[in-house]
Design a protein around this motif. Structure first.
Motif, PDB file in Angstrom:
ATOM      1  N   ASN A  16       0.450  -1.382   0.187  1.00 34.85           N
ATOM      2  CA  ASN A  16       0.051   0.028  -0.057  1.00 34.85           C
ATOM      3  C   ASN A  16       1.207   1.079   0.410  1.00 34.85           C
ATOM      4  OD1 ASN A  16      -1.351  -2.392   0.910  1.00 34.85           O
ATOM      5  ND2 ASN A  16      -3.260  -1.297   1.665  1.00 34.85           N
ATOM      6  N   GLU A  51      -4.874   1.655  -8.273  1.00 36.05           N
ATOM      7  CA  GLU A  51      -6.361   3.026  -6.876  1.00 36.05           C
ATOM      8  C   GLU A  51      -6.326   2.272  -6.112  1.00 36.05           C
ATOM      9  OE1 GLU A  51     -10.370   4.658  -7.674  1.00 36.05           O
ATOM     10  OE2 GLU A  51      -9.731   3.573  -9.196  1.00 36.05           O
ATOM     11  N   SER A  52      -6.999   1.036  -5.690  1.00 35.00           N
ATOM     12  CA  SER A  52      -6.882  -0.225  -4.633  1.00 35.00           C
ATOM     13  C   SER A  52      -5.960   0.148  -3.502  1.00 35.00           C
ATOM     14  CB  SER A  52      -7.879  -1.084  -4.704  1.00 35.00           C
ATOM     15  OG  SER A  52      -6.711  -2.102  -5.494  1.00 35.00           O
ATOM     16  N   PRO A  86      -6.219   5.261   2.727  1.00 27.40           N
ATOM     17  CA  PRO A  86      -7.122   5.836   3.438  1.00 27.40           C
ATOM     18  C   PRO A  86      -6.116   6.870   3.633  1.00 27.40           C
ATOM     19  CG  PRO A  86      -7.385   3.665   3.693  1.00 27.40           C
ATOM     20  CD  PRO A  86      -5.882   3.468   3.340  1.00 27.40           C
ATOM     21  N   PRO A 133     -10.986   7.233 -12.071  1.00 25.78           N
ATOM     22  CA  PRO A 133     -10.861   7.083 -10.521  1.00 25.78           C
ATOM     23  C   PRO A 133     -12.306   7.337  -9.350  1.00 25.78           C
ATOM     24  CG  PRO A 133      -8.846   8.445 -10.499  1.00 25.78           C
ATOM     25  CD  PRO A 133      -9.123   7.984 -11.732  1.00 25.78           C
ATOM     26  N   THR A 134     -12.675   6.224  -8.688  1.00 23.75           N
ATOM     27  CA  THR A 134     -13.470   6.584  -8.617  1.00 23.75           C
ATOM     28  C   THR A 134     -14.154   6.495  -6.441  1.00 23.75           C
ATOM     29  OG1 THR A 134     -14.003   4.431  -8.207  1.00 23.75           O
ATOM     30  CG2 THR A 134     -14.834   5.367  -9.838  1.00 23.75           C
ATOM     31  N   ARG A 135     -12.427   6.325  -5.789  1.00 17.33           N
ATOM     32  CA  ARG A 135     -12.296   6.089  -4.673  1.00 17.33           C
ATOM     33  C   ARG A 135     -13.039   7.949  -3.883  1.00 17.33           C
ATOM     34  NH1 ARG A 135      -7.185   3.306  -1.884  1.00 17.33           N
ATOM     35  NH2 ARG A 135      -8.625   4.198  -0.590  1.00 17.33           N
ATOM     36  N   THR A 136     -13.029   7.072  -2.465  1.00 18.38           N
ATOM     37  CA  THR A 136     -13.779   9.005  -1.595  1.00 18.38           C
ATOM     38  C   THR A 136     -13.182   8.944  -0.465  1.00 18.38           C
ATOM     39  OG1 THR A 136     -15.546   8.011  -1.127  1.00 18.38           O
ATOM     40  CG2 THR A 136     -16.489   8.815  -3.357  1.00 18.38           C
ATOM     41  N   ASP A 137     -12.010   8.259  -0.087  1.00 16.42           N
ATOM     42  CA  ASP A 137     -11.331   8.249   1.021  1.00 16.42           C
ATOM     43  C   ASP A 137      -9.845   8.878   0.702  1.00 16.42           C
ATOM     44  OD1 ASP A 137      -9.964   5.878  -0.091  1.00 16.42           O
ATOM     45  OD2 ASP A 137     -10.560   4.840   1.499  1.00 16.42           O
ATOM     46  N   ILE A 138      -9.697   8.861  -0.395  1.00 12.16           N
ATOM     47  CA  ILE A 138      -7.989   9.736  -1.084  1.00 12.16           C
ATOM     48  C   ILE A 138      -8.297  10.678  -1.370  1.00 12.16           C
ATOM     49  CG2 ILE A 138      -7.149   7.768  -0.910  1.00 12.16           C
ATOM     50  CD1 ILE A 138      -7.734   7.547  -3.941  1.00 12.16           C
TER      51      ILE A 138
END
Length: 178
Positions: free
Chosen positions: A66, A82-83, A87, A102-107
């Motif tokens: 990570n 991306e994953s 966080p 990208p779709t993450r909302t915690d970064i």
């Protein structure tokens, strides 16, 4: 301070060079650094990535699963990394050729149109330095003075005349990152 960074894209985009320059910049600041490249047998067009760690403390292992920061320069790299951003971490991507953003909302997610800017500057070879400038704006881990010293260390002497152009590309990257 400790930053664990992955830079990934196609071979030929300057991914490994960008990582090497970043690592040398850390060395110029007396930081502990690791630089661990990974690439396929292709010279251009295959995937390449490099892990760079810059730290004030000793680094126990260069192997990471990570990252604090991911710089992705193509869709396969975005899909893969991306994953793997922690966080609260940072994802920077060049929007050229990215079909599924990208779709993450915690970064924190930043786009940088480095390919477009390099074309505007009429020099595709400064693409990676534009991206590096964007990184250093959102995550100022090394100062410009260390970056410039690193360029003198990593570029062959016959290319030292290109260092001002590279530093200009870094500045352009700072201006265009969103």
């Amino acid at each position: 301070m400790k930053k664990e960074i992955i830079i990934s894209g196609f071979g030929g985009q300057g991914v490994l060079s960008m990582g090497k320059i970043l690592a040398y910049s850390g060395l110029m600041e007396d930081k502990e650094v690791t630089w661990m490249p990974a690439y396929g047998p292709e010279q251009r067009g295959g995937t390449a990535n490099v892990t760079v760690i810059i730290s004030d403390e000793r680094i126990s292992s260069p192997i990471l699963s990570n990252y604090d920061v991911a710089i992705v320069l193509n869709q396969p790299s975005l899909d893969k990394f991306e994953s793997k951003v922690k966080p609260g971490g940072i994802l920077i991507y060049d929007d050229y050729g990215i079909l599924n953003p990208p779709t993450r909302t915690d970064i924190e997610i930043h786009t940088i149109s480095a390919m477009e800017k390099a074309a505007e500057m009429k020099n595709a070879k400064v693409f990676n330095m534009i991206v590096l400038g964007g990184l250093l704006k959102v995550c100022p881990i090394v100062p410009d003075s260390a970056l410039e010293k690193a360029l003198y260390k990593t570029l062959p002497e016959r290319h030292h005349d290109l260092i001002p152009l590279n530093m200009k590309a870094v500045e352009e990257g700072r201006h265009i990152i969103a």
